[in-house]
Enzyme design. Structure first.
Site, PDB file in Angstrom:
ATOM      1  N   HIS A  67      -1.534  -2.156 -11.174  1.00 51.72           N
ATOM      2  CA  HIS A  67      -1.699  -2.680  -9.807  1.00 51.72           C
ATOM      3  C   HIS A  67      -2.840  -1.972  -9.079  1.00 51.72           C
ATOM      4  CE1 HIS A  67       0.532  -4.495  -6.122  1.00 51.72           C
ATOM      5  NE2 HIS A  67      -0.732  -4.297  -5.824  1.00 51.72           N
ATOM      6  N   ARG A  71     -11.709  -4.917  -5.446  1.00 51.72           N
ATOM      7  CA  ARG A  71     -12.525  -5.479  -4.350  1.00 51.72           C
ATOM      8  C   ARG A  71     -13.728  -6.301  -4.782  1.00 51.72           C
ATOM      9  NH1 ARG A  71      -8.282  -5.109  -1.306  1.00 51.72           N
ATOM     10  NH2 ARG A  71      -7.895  -3.070  -0.343  1.00 51.72           N
ATOM     11  N   ASN A 101      -6.755 -10.693  -4.998  1.00 50.87           N
ATOM     12  CA  ASN A 101      -7.102 -10.953  -3.585  1.00 50.87           C
ATOM     13  C   ASN A 101      -8.525 -10.498  -3.262  1.00 50.87           C
ATOM     14  OD1 ASN A 101      -6.423  -8.242  -3.768  1.00 50.87           O
ATOM     15  ND2 ASN A 101      -5.584  -8.132  -1.706  1.00 50.87           N
ATOM     16  N   ASP A 158      -0.559 -11.332  -4.877  1.00 52.03           N
ATOM     17  CA  ASP A 158      -0.402 -10.038  -4.206  1.00 52.03           C
ATOM     18  C   ASP A 158      -1.253  -9.900  -2.948  1.00 52.03           C
ATOM     19  OD1 ASP A 158       0.707  -7.380  -4.001  1.00 52.03           O
ATOM     20  OD2 ASP A 158      -1.335  -6.708  -4.367  1.00 52.03           O
ATOM     21  N   HIS A 185       4.690  -9.936  -4.668  1.00 54.21           N
ATOM     22  CA  HIS A 185       4.587  -9.049  -3.499  1.00 54.21           C
ATOM     23  C   HIS A 185       5.745  -9.467  -2.595  1.00 54.21           C
ATOM     24  CE1 HIS A 185       2.267  -7.202   0.011  1.00 54.21           C
ATOM     25  NE2 HIS A 185       3.148  -7.971   0.624  1.00 54.21           N
ATOM     26  N   ASP A 314      -1.255   0.724  -6.632  1.00 52.72           N
ATOM     27  CA  ASP A 314      -1.656  -0.150  -5.526  1.00 52.72           C
ATOM     28  C   ASP A 314      -2.916   0.401  -4.857  1.00 52.72           C
ATOM     29  OD1 ASP A 314      -1.715  -2.259  -3.761  1.00 52.72           O
ATOM     30  OD2 ASP A 314       0.060  -1.665  -2.625  1.00 52.72           O
ATOM     31  N   HIS A 318     -10.487   0.851   1.426  1.00 54.36           N
ATOM     32  CA  HIS A 318     -11.015   0.241   2.651  1.00 54.36           C
ATOM     33  C   HIS A 318     -12.088   1.170   3.216  1.00 54.36           C
ATOM     34  CE1 HIS A 318      -8.105  -2.978   2.934  1.00 54.36           C
ATOM     35  NE2 HIS A 318      -7.113  -2.129   2.768  1.00 54.36           N
TER      36      HIS A 318
HETATM   37 ZN   LIG Z   1       1.099  -6.108  -2.569  1.00 53.89          ZN
END
Ligand SMILES: [Zn+2]
Length: 440
Positions: A67, A71, A101, A158, A185, A314, A318
């Site tokens: 996980h 990006r 994502n 997710d 998720h 995870d 950022h």
């Molecule tokens: Zn998630």
């Protein structure tokens, strides 16, 4: 140089129940031989292999993170596949599974292939996880068969849940036919709108809207019901970043009923509680949020008793300007790849006496098994030459400023952790080497 002899180390290969002094010979990106110490010396001379001294070090399968958020495509200012996998290598990881994502969302064969192209500059193997629904909009399901052929190892939306019952039912059924796990998720976003931390007294005091444990557990329970209703033994539900005692109980019950339900826990959820939010620290903001001490204890218990299948980071980079906003506006997520091994050793091995081989298993063999990553997470002869060499007792300080990631969003800056990674080898290539500093 295509051959290496890893000599004099303590080999821990949980998949084969091995924890003993053994030497490992690598050739052409694969594990070619594993033997008692000294037995491979002649072979190494014959093949002009590079000798890697592993005395005092644990030699383990390269770690597997199922996980991560790399990006790319679309948000290269936060992370790229090159920088994300460099952070992975620094943390001992040689396989990472990348969530879809991105921008655009990875719901296509093209993007799935693009992420795996050599031009991306990955130094660890990237396994894409494709979107379960088009654009991760939770409506029309994607083409699982062709996504799998292009290299996708699971499907997930997710960042968001698959909310509608009818869609989740379709996703589970189609993924079962394609032989892909569904990673959920688990967050009932109808309950968490505008929420930015765990629900409770602290959120109230800080004047923030909270996410209740039920927002997670009700989705997990709903998914388990849908899975049971399918009556298809190929169907596999995997719960991402499970964070509450309630959801863990649901997984435990489903497993007892013979359902194929697996789950992962992130290091920050067994390392921290909501208290870390403190004075609106956005480095303690993620989804699911940091929970209560009772949840943290339950997750630790689940890791110790085998209910939890894998530790997954995870990893969610950022940019600084994004996290330097007021708490409610800052994006969710923290870095994880460089601190996962250290936090696991500190909190599971040192604090709760989990055997070292179990810690390694949760970070390699077991996650590889959850997503069927053949030849990963083990050092059996013939598997990929993915290895990490580390000293489980050696303390080191994690400094965010020195991270290989492009981002700096971590609550663990300045933490002293055990288990410094000395060397990471991915498919027979040295991709992280901290040995020079050790010699000085
Ligand atoms: Zn998630």
């Amino acid at each position: 140089m295509t051959a290496f002899l890893i000599r004099g180390g303590r080999l821990i290969d949980p998949a084969r129940n091995i924890d003993t002094a053994q030497d490992v010979f690598l050739r052409d990106g694969r594990v070619a031989a594993v033997e008692v110490p000294g037995k491979l010396d002649a072979l190494a001379t014959q093949e002009h292999a590079e000798i890697i001294a592993a005395k005092g070090l644990v030699v383990a399968p390269g770690l597997v993170d199922i996980h991560v958020h790399l990006r790319e495509p679309g948000q290269g200012y936060k992370e790229t596949i090159a920088t994300g996998t460099a952070a992975a290598a620094a943390g001992g990881f040689t396989s990472v599974c990348a969530m879809p994502n991105t921008i655009p969302v990875n719901d296509s064969v093209e993007t799935t292939r693009w992420m795996q192209e050599p031009e991306r500059g990955a130094v660890a193997r990237v396994f894409p996880i494709a979107a379960a629904t088009r654009g991760s909009m939770g409506e029309a399901i994607t083409e699982y068969g062709s996504l799998k052929s292009a290299g996708a190892v699971a499907v997930s939306d997710d960042g968001k849940p698959i909310l509608q019952d009818v869609v989740m039912h379709q996703v589970l059924a189609a993924a079962a036919r394609a032989g892909l796990p569904v990673i959920q998720h688990a967050e009932d976003t109808r309950q968490t709108q505008g929420a930015s931390m765990n629900a409770g007294a602290l959120a109230f005091r800080l004047g923030l809207r909270g996410m209740a444990a039920e927002a997670e557990s009700t989705i997990v329970e709903r998914d388990i019901q849908l899975l049971a209703g399918l009556h298809d033994s190929r169907a596999h539900l995997h719960v991402a970043h499970l964070s509450t005692a309630k959801a863990l109980d649901a997984v435990r019950r489903a497993r007892r009923n013979g359902l194929h339900v697996t789950c992962e826990v992130a290091p920050h959820h067994f390392a921290l509680t909501e208290e870390a939010v403190g004075d609106y620290d956005t480095h303690a903001k993620m989804s699911p949020p940091l929970r209560l001490q009772a949840d943290r204890a339950a997750l630790t218990e689940g890791l110790l008793d085998g209910t939890v299948d894998a530790i997954a980071t995870d990893h969610a980079p950022h940019a600084i300007h994004e996290k330097e906003q007021e708490f409610e506006r800052a994006p969710n997520g923290i870095l994880g790849l460089e601190t996962a091994l250290g936090l696991s050793l500190l909190l599971l091995q040192q604090k709760h006496s989990m055997p070292l081989s179990r810690v390694i298993s949760l970070l390699s063999a077991q996650p590889a098994q959850v997503l069927h990553l053949t030849g990963r997470g083990t050092l059996a002869v013939g598997s990929f030459a993915d290895l990490v060499l580390f000293d489980p007792a050696e303390m080191w300080m994690y400094r965010a400023a020195e991270s290989k990631s492009k981002s700096r969003n971590t609550p663990f800056d300045g933490w002293t952790l055990p288990g410094r990674v000395h060397l990471t080898i991915s498919e027979g290539r040295i991709v992280h080497d901290a040995r020079v500093r050790a010699k000085r």
